[in-house]
Write an enzyme that holds these catalytic residues in place. Structure first.
Site, PDB file in Angstrom:
ATOM      1  N   ARG A 250       0.833  -1.202   0.000  1.00 28.24           N
ATOM      2  CA  ARG A 250       0.000   0.000   0.000  1.00 28.24           C
ATOM      3  C   ARG A 250       0.869   1.254   0.000  1.00 28.24           C
ATOM      4  O   ARG A 250       0.528   2.251  -0.639  1.00 28.24           O
ATOM      5  CB  ARG A 250      -0.928  -0.012   1.216  1.00 28.24           C
ATOM      6  CG  ARG A 250      -1.776   1.214   1.303  1.00 28.24           C
ATOM      7  CD  ARG A 250      -3.202   0.936   1.657  1.00 28.24           C
ATOM      8  NE  ARG A 250      -3.978   0.438   0.547  1.00 28.24           N
ATOM      9  CZ  ARG A 250      -5.296   0.269   0.569  1.00 28.24           C
ATOM     10  NH1 ARG A 250      -5.965   0.547   1.654  1.00 28.24           N
ATOM     11  NH2 ARG A 250      -5.932  -0.181  -0.475  1.00 28.24           N
TER      12      ARG A 250
ATOM     13  N   ARG B 128      14.157  -5.302   4.586  1.00 30.42           N
ATOM     14  CA  ARG B 128      13.087  -6.258   4.927  1.00 30.42           C
ATOM     15  C   ARG B 128      11.828  -6.050   4.103  1.00 30.42           C
ATOM     16  O   ARG B 128      10.704  -6.292   4.569  1.00 30.42           O
ATOM     17  CB  ARG B 128      12.710  -6.165   6.408  1.00 30.42           C
ATOM     18  CG  ARG B 128      13.784  -6.678   7.323  1.00 30.42           C
ATOM     19  CD  ARG B 128      13.414  -6.433   8.760  1.00 30.42           C
ATOM     20  NE  ARG B 128      14.456  -6.959   9.621  1.00 30.42           N
ATOM     21  CZ  ARG B 128      14.329  -8.041  10.398  1.00 30.42           C
ATOM     22  NH1 ARG B 128      13.203  -8.698  10.450  1.00 30.42           N
ATOM     23  NH2 ARG B 128      15.323  -8.460  11.144  1.00 30.42           N
TER      24      ARG B 128
ATOM     25  N   ARG C 104      -0.391   8.058  10.206  1.00 28.27           N
ATOM     26  CA  ARG C 104      -0.738   6.668   9.910  1.00 28.27           C
ATOM     27  C   ARG C 104      -2.018   6.641   9.101  1.00 28.27           C
ATOM     28  O   ARG C 104      -3.000   7.316   9.446  1.00 28.27           O
ATOM     29  CB  ARG C 104      -0.898   5.898  11.224  1.00 28.27           C
ATOM     30  CG  ARG C 104      -1.588   4.553  11.063  1.00 28.27           C
ATOM     31  CD  ARG C 104      -1.428   3.656  12.261  1.00 28.27           C
ATOM     32  NE  ARG C 104      -2.524   2.702  12.366  1.00 28.27           N
ATOM     33  CZ  ARG C 104      -2.739   1.680  11.545  1.00 28.27           C
ATOM     34  NH1 ARG C 104      -1.933   1.457  10.515  1.00 28.27           N
ATOM     35  NH2 ARG C 104      -3.772   0.862  11.723  1.00 28.27           N
TER      36      ARG C 104
ATOM     37  N   THR D 237      -6.387   0.660   8.568  1.00 28.06           N
ATOM     38  CA  THR D 237      -7.758   0.169   8.728  1.00 28.06           C
ATOM     39  C   THR D 237      -7.988  -0.187  10.201  1.00 28.06           C
ATOM     40  O   THR D 237      -7.039  -0.372  10.964  1.00 28.06           O
ATOM     41  CB  THR D 237      -8.014  -1.105   7.886  1.00 28.06           C
ATOM     42  OG1 THR D 237      -7.071  -2.100   8.259  1.00 28.06           O
ATOM     43  CG2 THR D 237      -7.904  -0.816   6.402  1.00 28.06           C
TER      44      THR D 237
ATOM     45  N   ASP E 284     -14.001  -3.747   8.815  1.00 30.49           N
ATOM     46  CA  ASP E 284     -14.920  -4.788   9.275  1.00 30.49           C
ATOM     47  C   ASP E 284     -15.511  -4.272  10.585  1.00 30.49           C
ATOM     48  O   ASP E 284     -15.025  -3.281  11.120  1.00 30.49           O
ATOM     49  CB  ASP E 284     -14.185  -6.122   9.500  1.00 30.49           C
ATOM     50  CG  ASP E 284     -12.957  -5.965  10.375  1.00 30.49           C
ATOM     51  OD1 ASP E 284     -11.879  -5.688   9.838  1.00 30.49           O
ATOM     52  OD2 ASP E 284     -13.091  -6.066  11.610  1.00 30.49           O
TER      53      ASP E 284
END
Ligand code: HPA
Length: 234
Positions: free
Chosen positions: A25, A44, A88, A91, A203
């Site tokens: 993203r 990484r 930040r 979700t 969700d």
């Protein structure tokens, strides 16, 4: 001046960094906002990108998942790369009945169950957003009925949380659950920097609604991104 987790040269980061959890993203945000952005670090698989958006420098870098991971990157950005604000963009799972899947939550503060944020034994610190960034994001959301401002909870466990605790947090007006914001707000306070979190509700833990479709995820994400950018460049 590479750090253990960032192999970028001195001056490679803008003062403002957008920080999603997911490295892919981060790459997509960078491509979307700044097609000419340069990849400045890739330790990484956590790519970091710096470019210019609307005439101002901007960087994008992922945090990975959870407060320990975010803490590593945010600390190194604040202490070694001169970063002054981190926004930040992520979700959360909805908790409050006031929010529904697809809504956007601007986190005014973050409760936490993490040892990462438990700095002073016996004192429940208030991990809060930076007012300047918060007010800029709220102003950019004017008239949007699906944008909510309130507290979230940053937990260390995605799985296995006690359902009665989840209900108590909802009853206290907690809008959503995620895994990073409290540590980000605490680190910004520790390093005299600024931070804000803007979340899309992916969700809902208590209202039984379906998760977001891929299409909805994308369009709602664009709404959250607009608010995050407004905070980054206020
Ligand atoms: N916990 C529960 N549900 C979620 C989270 C989380 O951290 N993030 C998105 N949905």
């Amino acid at each position: 001046m590479p750090t253990p987790h960032i192999n970028a040269p001195d001056g490679a980061f803008a003062p403002a960094v957008l920080m999603p959890g997911d490295p892919r993203r981060a790459e997509r945000i960078a491509n979307l906002l700044m097609p000419d952005a340069e990849k400045v670090s890739d330790v990484r698989g956590i790519g970091a990108y710096t470019g210019v958006y609307n005439g101002k420098p901007l960087s994008v870098m992922a945090s990975g998942m959870g407060q320990p991971s975010l803490s590593i990157y945010a600390t190194e950005l604040f202490t070694h790369y001169g970063v002054k604000r981190i926004i930040r963009i992520g979700t959360c799972g909805g908790l409050s009945s006031k929010v529904t899947v697809g809504d956007v939550v601007i986190a005014i503060g973050a409760h936490s169950d993490s040892s990462v944020t438990n700095l002073i034994p016996g004192i429940g610190l208030s991990h809060t957003a930076s007012w300047e960034l918060l007010s800029a994001a709220v102003a950019a959301a004017e008239g949007e009925t699906s944008v909510h401002v309130g507290p979230v909870v940053s937990r260390d466990k995605f799985y296995g949380n006690d359902p009665s605790e989840v209900q108590k947090l909802a009853d206290l007006g907690t809008l959503g659950v995620e895994m990073e914001t409290a540590a980000l707000y605490m680190l910004a306070a520790q390093h005299d920097a600024q931070a804000l979190t803007v979340l899309t509700v992916s969700d809902h833990l208590l209202d039984g609604s379906d998760d977001m479709s891929a299409e909805d995820r994308e369009s709602r994400f664009q709404g959250a991104l607009k608010l995050a950018v407004a905070a980054a460049h206020c």
